[in-house]
Design a protein around this motif. Structure first.
Motif, PDB file in Angstrom:
ATOM      1  N   MET A 113      -0.333  -0.514  -3.386  1.00 31.54           N
ATOM      2  CA  MET A 113      -0.178  -1.487  -2.265  1.00 31.54           C
ATOM      3  C   MET A 113       1.144  -1.655  -2.019  1.00 31.54           C
ATOM      4  N   ILE A 114       2.038  -2.027  -3.056  1.00 31.35           N
ATOM      5  CA  ILE A 114       3.472  -1.772  -2.794  1.00 31.35           C
ATOM      6  C   ILE A 114       3.914  -0.780  -2.396  1.00 31.35           C
ATOM      7  N   SER A 115       3.605   0.596  -2.546  1.00 34.41           N
ATOM      8  CA  SER A 115       3.957   1.978  -1.948  1.00 34.41           C
ATOM      9  C   SER A 115       3.573   1.829  -0.407  1.00 34.41           C
ATOM     10  N   GLY A 116       2.340   1.462  -0.137  1.00 30.80           N
ATOM     11  CA  GLY A 116       1.887   1.474   1.284  1.00 30.80           C
ATOM     12  C   GLY A 116       2.966   0.450   2.174  1.00 30.80           C
ATOM     13  N   VAL A 117       3.068  -0.570   1.570  1.00 32.69           N
ATOM     14  CA  VAL A 117       3.835  -1.646   2.313  1.00 32.69           C
ATOM     15  C   VAL A 117       5.415  -1.322   2.586  1.00 32.69           C
ATOM     16  N   SER A 118       5.912  -0.693   1.411  1.00 35.37           N
ATOM     17  CA  SER A 118       7.244  -0.417   1.621  1.00 35.37           C
ATOM     18  C   SER A 118       7.510   0.845   2.636  1.00 35.37           C
ATOM     19  N   LEU A 119       6.537   1.717   2.548  1.00 26.30           N
ATOM     20  CA  LEU A 119       6.552   2.736   3.694  1.00 26.30           C
ATOM     21  C   LEU A 119       6.362   2.204   5.019  1.00 26.30           C
ATOM     22  N   LEU A 120       5.448   1.276   5.114  1.00 26.68           N
ATOM     23  CA  LEU A 120       5.455   0.683   6.478  1.00 26.68           C
ATOM     24  C   LEU A 120       6.330  -0.112   7.080  1.00 26.68           C
ATOM     25  N   THR A 121       7.287  -0.929   6.262  1.00 24.21           N
ATOM     26  CA  THR A 121       8.027  -1.688   6.277  1.00 24.21           C
ATOM     27  C   THR A 121       9.847  -0.858   6.538  1.00 24.21           C
ATOM     28  N   ASN A 122       9.618   0.215   5.874  1.00 21.71           N
ATOM     29  CA  ASN A 122      10.931   0.966   5.759  1.00 21.71           C
ATOM     30  C   ASN A 122      10.721   2.267   6.585  1.00 21.71           C
ATOM     31  N   SER A 123      10.771   2.608   7.437  1.00 24.30           N
ATOM     32  CA  SER A 123      10.324   3.924   8.215  1.00 24.30           C
ATOM     33  C   SER A 123      11.449   4.894   8.056  1.00 24.30           C
ATOM     34  N   GLY A 124      12.597   4.819   7.293  1.00 26.66           N
ATOM     35  CA  GLY A 124      13.513   5.677   7.141  1.00 26.66           C
ATOM     36  C   GLY A 124      13.083   7.062   6.304  1.00 26.66           C
ATOM     37  N   GLU A 125      13.692   8.102   6.855  1.00 30.24           N
ATOM     38  CA  GLU A 125      13.227   9.359   6.071  1.00 30.24           C
ATOM     39  C   GLU A 125      13.356   9.486   4.771  1.00 30.24           C
ATOM     40  N   ASP A 126      14.357   8.705   4.132  1.00 26.76           N
ATOM     41  CA  ASP A 126      14.567   8.809   2.676  1.00 26.76           C
ATOM     42  C   ASP A 126      13.523   7.908   1.813  1.00 26.76           C
ATOM     43  N   VAL A 127      12.702   7.090   2.498  1.00 24.94           N
ATOM     44  CA  VAL A 127      11.708   6.317   1.860  1.00 24.94           C
ATOM     45  C   VAL A 127      10.400   7.316   1.432  1.00 24.94           C
ATOM     46  N   ILE A 128      10.166   7.288   0.179  1.00 31.10           N
ATOM     47  CA  ILE A 128       9.257   8.324  -0.166  1.00 31.10           C
ATOM     48  C   ILE A 128       8.256   7.344  -0.924  1.00 31.10           C
ATOM     49  N   GLY A 129       6.826   7.480  -1.101  1.00 31.22           N
ATOM     50  CA  GLY A 129       6.136   6.535  -1.791  1.00 31.22           C
ATOM     51  C   GLY A 129       5.603   7.173  -2.967  1.00 31.22           C
ATOM     52  N   MET A 130       5.164   6.643  -3.886  1.00 28.14           N
ATOM     53  CA  MET A 130       4.825   6.979  -5.108  1.00 28.14           C
ATOM     54  C   MET A 130       3.970   8.423  -5.199  1.00 28.14           C
ATOM     55  N   GLY A 131       4.203   9.365  -5.727  1.00 28.74           N
ATOM     56  CA  GLY A 131       3.448  10.586  -5.775  1.00 28.74           C
ATOM     57  C   GLY A 131       2.018  10.591  -6.282  1.00 28.74           C
ATOM     58  N   LEU A 132       1.307  11.390  -5.951  1.00 27.59           N
ATOM     59  CA  LEU A 132      -0.411  11.271  -5.916  1.00 27.59           C
ATOM     60  C   LEU A 132      -0.654  11.232  -7.705  1.00 27.59           C
ATOM     61  N   ILE A 133       0.018  12.040  -8.522  1.00 32.57           N
ATOM     62  CA  ILE A 133       0.020  12.291  -9.838  1.00 32.57           C
ATOM     63  C   ILE A 133       0.425  11.170 -10.515  1.00 32.57           C
ATOM     64  N   SER A 134       1.508  10.561 -10.061  1.00 32.71           N
ATOM     65  CA  SER A 134       2.187   9.353 -10.486  1.00 32.71           C
ATOM     66  C   SER A 134       1.364   8.224 -10.432  1.00 32.71           C
ATOM     67  N   LEU A 135       0.512   8.005  -9.343  1.00 32.13           N
ATOM     68  CA  LEU A 135      -0.287   7.048  -8.769  1.00 32.13           C
ATOM     69  C   LEU A 135      -1.512   7.135 -10.018  1.00 32.13           C
ATOM     70  N   ILE A 136      -1.965   8.214  -9.941  1.00 33.54           N
ATOM     71  CA  ILE A 136      -3.294   8.627 -10.823  1.00 33.54           C
ATOM     72  C   ILE A 136      -2.755   8.060 -12.482  1.00 33.54           C
ATOM     73  N   LEU A 137      -1.426   8.501 -12.908  1.00 35.46           N
ATOM     74  CA  LEU A 137      -1.086   7.922 -14.112  1.00 35.46           C
ATOM     75  C   LEU A 137      -0.741   6.629 -14.259  1.00 35.46           C
TER      76      LEU A 137
END
Length: 228
Positions: A113-137
């Motif tokens: 949820m934090i990753s999703g909200v961060s991406l929605l509120t910070n639309s800059g190109e340098d903002v990247i969400g948690m990777g899929l493998i990291s999310l599973i881990l």
């Protein structure tokens, strides 16, 4: 009149059962008794609960299990009893894998949820969400961390020096540091081509499914002994 006699008989049996409890289990039952008395649970019901619990404890003692391992903390056990005081079953602590699953769904969903909200509120190109493998881990390691913490929840009703606050702080700190270390290493060392980032809506979708699964599984399996 018969009910009074039944209560007295139960009290007599409980005194005999009490003699066979270990010191640690005695302290647990004393703490539970104080809590249930403070909640004004009627004496007959208390004695009935203690009778059932002590019989279960005597069997559990043969394999080295304690009351806390069987029923969770005193406060958890008391809460489960008081939620449905007419229920004859005293809920026991859930198995480790269920507690880890419950905790993993909580932490994993929270950070999705934090990753999703961060991406929605910070639309800059340098903002990247948690990777899929990291999310599973995060779901897996978070669950293990929550399991470790749950095993060292302090018992405020225990005698001075046996409440376990020191162990709880140590276990919580260690589990959180291990969790953060694994997550940091995974995000730094796993290539982005494998550890792909997801769109914001997908993170939020995963979070929603995770939270819903936590609530559903907790109710279905009556998970007892977790943090939340």
């Amino acid at each position: 009149m018969e009910e009074t006699k039944s209560v007295e008989q139960m009290k007599f049996e409980n005194k005999a059962l009490w003699q066979s409890l270990t010191k640690r289990n005695e302290q647990y039952m004393l703490g539970l008794d104080r809590t249930l008395r403070a909640a004004n649970l009627e004496e007959g019901r208390r004695e009935e609960i203690y009778n059932k619990m002590m019989r279960e404890l005597l069997d559990a003692q043969k394999t080295g299990k304690t009351a806390r391992q069987l029923y969770g903390t005193v406060s958890e056990c008391a809460s489960n009893i008081l939620v449905n005081p007419t229920d004859n079953e005293v809920k026991v602590r859930s198995t480790d894998w269920l507690i880890a699953l419950d905790g993993g769904l909580l932490l994993g969903s929270l950070f999705a949820m934090i990753s999703g909200v961060s991406l929605l509120t910070n639309s800059g190109e340098d903002v990247i969400g948690m990777g899929l493998i990291s999310l599973i881990l995060n779901f897996i390691v978070g669950g293990i961390a929550m399991l470790i913490i749950s095993k060292y929840t302090p018992n405020p009703d225990a005698p001075k020096g046996e409440k376990g606050f020191g162990k709880y702080v140590f276990a919580t700190t260690g589990a959180m540091l291990l969790w953060m270390l694994i997550m940091t290493v995974s995000m730094m060392l796993i290539p982005a081509t494998i550890n792909i980032a997801l769109p914001a809506w997908l993170y939020l979708g995963i979070a929603g499914v995770g939270f819903a699964a936590k609530v559903y599984l907790k109710k279905k399996y009556h998970i007892v002994g977790g943090i939340l």
